[in-house]
Design an enzyme around this catalytic site. Structure first.
Site, short mmCIF file in Angstrom:
data_model
loop_
_atom_site.label_atom_id
_atom_site.label_comp_id
_atom_site.label_asym_id
_atom_site.label_seq_id
_atom_site.Cartn_x
_atom_site.Cartn_y
_atom_site.Cartn_z
N TYR A 84 5.90 -7.17 12.85
CA TYR A 84 5.46 -5.90 13.49
C TYR A 84 6.80 -5.69 14.35
O TYR A 84 7.83 -5.57 14.18
CB TYR A 84 4.28 -6.07 14.16
CG TYR A 84 3.49 -4.67 14.45
CD1 TYR A 84 3.15 -3.84 13.41
CD2 TYR A 84 3.07 -4.13 15.61
CE1 TYR A 84 2.87 -2.66 13.63
CE2 TYR A 84 2.37 -3.13 15.88
CZ TYR A 84 2.45 -2.09 14.72
OH TYR A 84 1.80 -1.08 14.76
N LYS A 140 -13.33 -5.35 -10.85
CA LYS A 140 -12.02 -4.84 -11.52
C LYS A 140 -10.85 -5.39 -10.72
O LYS A 140 -9.76 -5.85 -11.45
CB LYS A 140 -12.05 -3.50 -11.65
CG LYS A 140 -10.96 -2.88 -12.76
CD LYS A 140 -11.44 -3.36 -14.33
CE LYS A 140 -10.22 -2.73 -15.12
NZ LYS A 140 -10.86 -1.51 -15.77
#
Length: 755
Positions: free
Chosen positions: A39, A94
């Site tokens: 970060y 899925k």
């Protein structure tokens, strides 16, 4: 036993963490410096690079290997318009399939918007986040409008799987069926029942392969779509036929191919009987087809039949397509999935079916061979070749058609990379379970009162992989079943052998014959049969009362092993029993031998362990690459231990074993070809080793448990190798899942089938 599938499914989804997907970081974040890189301030540098050159997002972010599965829940499975939120379990499923089959990361997004214009706007603005969009369960005709608009607006692949996944697999099957019946696609008459998205996509793709629209009749709920019908939208109108047929029955007369994407029972035997010679019937309504294959056979023994069901040959399953077409598309940076890529996918699936199926597929389906023919025109869903064959063909088609922004330079190396994924996918045990289900046998559990054993027995019955025989007190087992809330009925679902109530005479006499010269009197032998569950279980196996044994959850491994040695013995030619453990890790599957049976094996023993373990790895569908590991690395630190491993290598080379092997070497060199080449440039071992043979049980046990505790993978084993009959000794810390894995392995072995 009545299986409460609803309760089981709800428990499956609700176990913590709830749902089926989670997010994990791919880089270390353990120090302040790591955080500075991940970060602020380090993250600014890749941001600047991407701002200057957007294509570098593929280098610095996960976008290029991330798919979004997006739905508004208007046409979910067989549930219809249940809304976006209720569709989330399906979309998570899925997403999980994407990860398991292709290795692609996937995020499910449920959009609460049914207006096509607004839905398009929402999805289009997500382009910076994803490498591809898989549209799912959106009703027709809106799905046509949505996909077309998004493909025009977005510079990444957009693919409505309900349409094109079904079309690709169907086309592959049709092309193969036409070869078998000796007909040309340009000549055949096709009748499609159902005019929804999937049906029209199937026809469009078949037309691209040469089918003539003049030979196609499409039927909807009102009958054939013909040129005299009013109020046809542009999608149905494209297939308006010049025909006098006014019913499905009339349309099917003399037809060559029936495509069903409609409703159960729509087709009668009379309709099938009226078709042309050697008809091709794809009855794909789910879960109940337009007509069952057995009904077709009653009137046509010359038909080739496919359905959407897994319990019949030739299952049309989208999982044969969508993970691999996206994998190929994203790996080459395709800007779309075009017709050339869809055609390449269909042709690849068709061609793959015409080749001999690998051993893993044969094992999964309990057959000796799988030959291209009327009952095999579509690959099986768990065929490991799919990703290795289809993804490269798709990537190659993308490059040839000019939509690949990062063409793959070395397709051979790419295939090898995909091959490595096959056994990272967590499906190592899937073929074993499938084969066990085909011939469930009687498996005795020595510790029948143990809670984990009862849960395992419950799961074994639910999954149909074994017929459990529990050893222990009937009263205690029944009380424990009630306490655990399991739906197991003694005498119906499970058999209980109570050593205190059975006639032990024959077994006790047999045990005395086997071990009497070890100072065991007849009275003591009977006491062992009555009190030692492992002894009783193995005697039942030796006398053919059960087909396999699982023991070990309630006793020392050494004692269990001694009892197997005394009662069951070893296979002919096996000098010593050994064990093999598998760890299915995120970075691959690793086998470790031998952590339990041989405390300090000789060089000859190590050679035997390597040979037997390699054979077991091959039976589980993997090509063994064996490393004899040590603290020494190709002779850099000679010692008695490293000398033993080098001598074992010499023994194996003298035997001319038919698998790759080298050593002695560090684990790092075994797993990393670059490290290995740096240490010794002439090693015959290729790629990453998947079977690590340790110098002693200390090293094996420490390595196994360290990996198991620190990793996120699935553990299988210990698998006992070399016993004359199917028996496995579980570790005392084994989980229910681990017991179930051993049960499946034992059941397959008992059925006399090779994995």
């Amino acid at each position: 036993m009545t299986t409460d599938l609803k309760t089981e499914a709800l428990n499956y989804h609700s176990r913590g963490p709830a749902g089926k997907m989670q997010t994990l970081p791919t880089k270390p974040m353990t120090t302040q410096h790591d955080l500075a890189l991940a970060y602020s301030p380090g993250v600014a540098f890749p941001c600047e690079e991407i701002a200057a050159d957007p294509s570098t997002a593929a280098l610095y972010t996960g976008r290029s290997h991330t798919v979004a599965v997006i739905s508004n829940g208007t046409a979910v499975l067989g549930l219809g318009n249940i809304g976006a939120l209720a569709s989330k379990p399906v979309m998570e499923g899925k997403a999980a399939l994407f990860k398991k089959f292709s290795g692609l990361d996937c995020v499910d997004l449920e959009v609460d918007e049914t207006d096509p214009t607004q839905f398009i706007e929402v999805v289009a603005r997500l382009e910076p986040s994803f490498g591809g969009i898989n549209l799912e369960d959106i009703k027709a005709p809106e799905c046509f409008v949505i996909e077309k608009a998004l493909k025009e607006r977005m510079g990444i692949p957009v693919f409505h799987d309900d349409q094109h996944g079904t079309a690709i697999v169907t086309a592959a099957g049709i092309l193969n069926a036409l070869i078998l019946v000796g007909k040309r696609i340009e000549d055949v008459r096709i009748v499609a029942n159902g005019a929804g998205a999937a049906s029209l996509a199937c026809l469009d793709l078949l037309v691209s392969f040469g089918a003539s629209k003049d030979n196609i009749i499409v039927c909807d709920s009102k009958g054939p779509i013909h040129t005299d019908r009013d109020n046809l939208d542009q999608y149905k109108g494209a297939y308006a036929a010049r025909t006098s047929a006014r019913s499905l029955a009339e349309a099917m007369v003399a037809s060559d191919i029936f495509l069903g994407l409609s409703v159960a029972g729509a087709v009668s035997k009379e309709m099938v009987a009226s078709m042309a010679a050697k008809p091709i019937i794809f009855a794909m309504a789910n879960p109940e087809p337009e007509i069952r294959p057995e009904l077709v056979r009653e009137v046509r023994d010359d038909a080739i039949i496919a359905t959407g069901r897994s319990d019949y040959p030739n299952q049309v399953n989208n999982v044969l397509c969508f993970p691999f077409i996206f994998r190929g598309a994203l790996d080459c940076g395709a800007t779309e999935i075009n017709e050339e890529m869809k055609r390449a996918c269909a042709l690849g699936i068709a061609e793959m079916t015409r080749k001999a199926a690998p051993h893993t597929v044969l094992a999964a389906y309990g057959i000796d061979k799988l030959k291209f023919g009327p009952d095999y025109i579509i690959p099986k869903p768990f065929d490991p070749r799919l990703i290795m064959e289809i993804a490269p063909l798709v990537a190659e088609a993308a490059e040839k058609s000019g939509v690949a922004t990062r063409p793959i330079e070395d397709l051979g190396a790419y295939r090898e990379q995909l091959r490595q994924h096959v056994f990272r996918s967590g499906f190592l045990m899937k073929p074993v379970f499938d084969l066990a289900m085909r011939n469930p046998v009687r498996v005795a559990f020595a510790e029948g009162v143990e809670e984990r054993v009862l849960h395992c027995a419950d799961q074994a019955i639910r999954q149909g992989i074994a017929k459990p025989v529990l050893i222990g007190s009937v009263e205690r087992i029944e009380a424990k079943i009630k306490d655990l809330g399991l739906a197991l009925a003694v005498g119906e679902d499970i058999e209980v052998v109570d050593p205190h109530k059975m006639d032990r005479t024959t077994l006790s006499e047999d045990l005395h014959k086997r071990i009497g010269r070890n100072g065991i009197s007849p009275v003591e032998a009977d006491r062992w049969v009555r009190n030692d569950r492992t002894v009783l279980a193995n005697l039942l196996l030796a006398h053919g009362k059960v087909d396999a044994v699982i023991c070990g959850t309630g006793g020392r491994f050494g004692h269990q092993l001694d009892m197997v040695e005394h009662i069951i013995g070893r296979k002919e030619g096996v000098r010593a029993l050994s064990t093999l453990n598998a760890l299915v890790m995120p970075k691959g599957t690793i086998f470790i031998a031998d952590a339990y049976a041989n405390l300090d094996p000789t060089a000859e023993d190590v050679a035997d362990i390597a040979t037997l373990s390699a054979e077991a790895v091959r039976k589980m569908g993997m090509t063994p690459r064996v490393a004899l590991v040590s603290h020494a690395n190709f002779g850099d630190r000679p010692s008695l231990s490293s000398a033993k491993m080098r001598q074992a290598l010499e023994v194996l080379r003298a035997r001319a074993v038919e698998f790759e092997i080298d050593g002695e070497m560090h684990v790092g060199a075994a797993l990393d070809p670059i490290q290995r080449k740096r240490a010794y440039a002439h090693s015959p071992l290729t790629g990453s080793a998947n079977l690590l043979v340790m110098p002693n049980a200390d090293a094996a046990h420490i390595a196994l448990n360290l990996l198991r505790e620190m990793g996120e993978g699935v553990s299988v084993g210990p698998i006992l190798i070399g016993a004359a009959r199917p028996v496995h000794i579980a570790s005392q810390s084994v989980s229910v899942r681990g017991l179930l894995n051993l049960t499946a392995l034992a059941a397959v072995d008992a059925a006399g089938s090779q994995m």
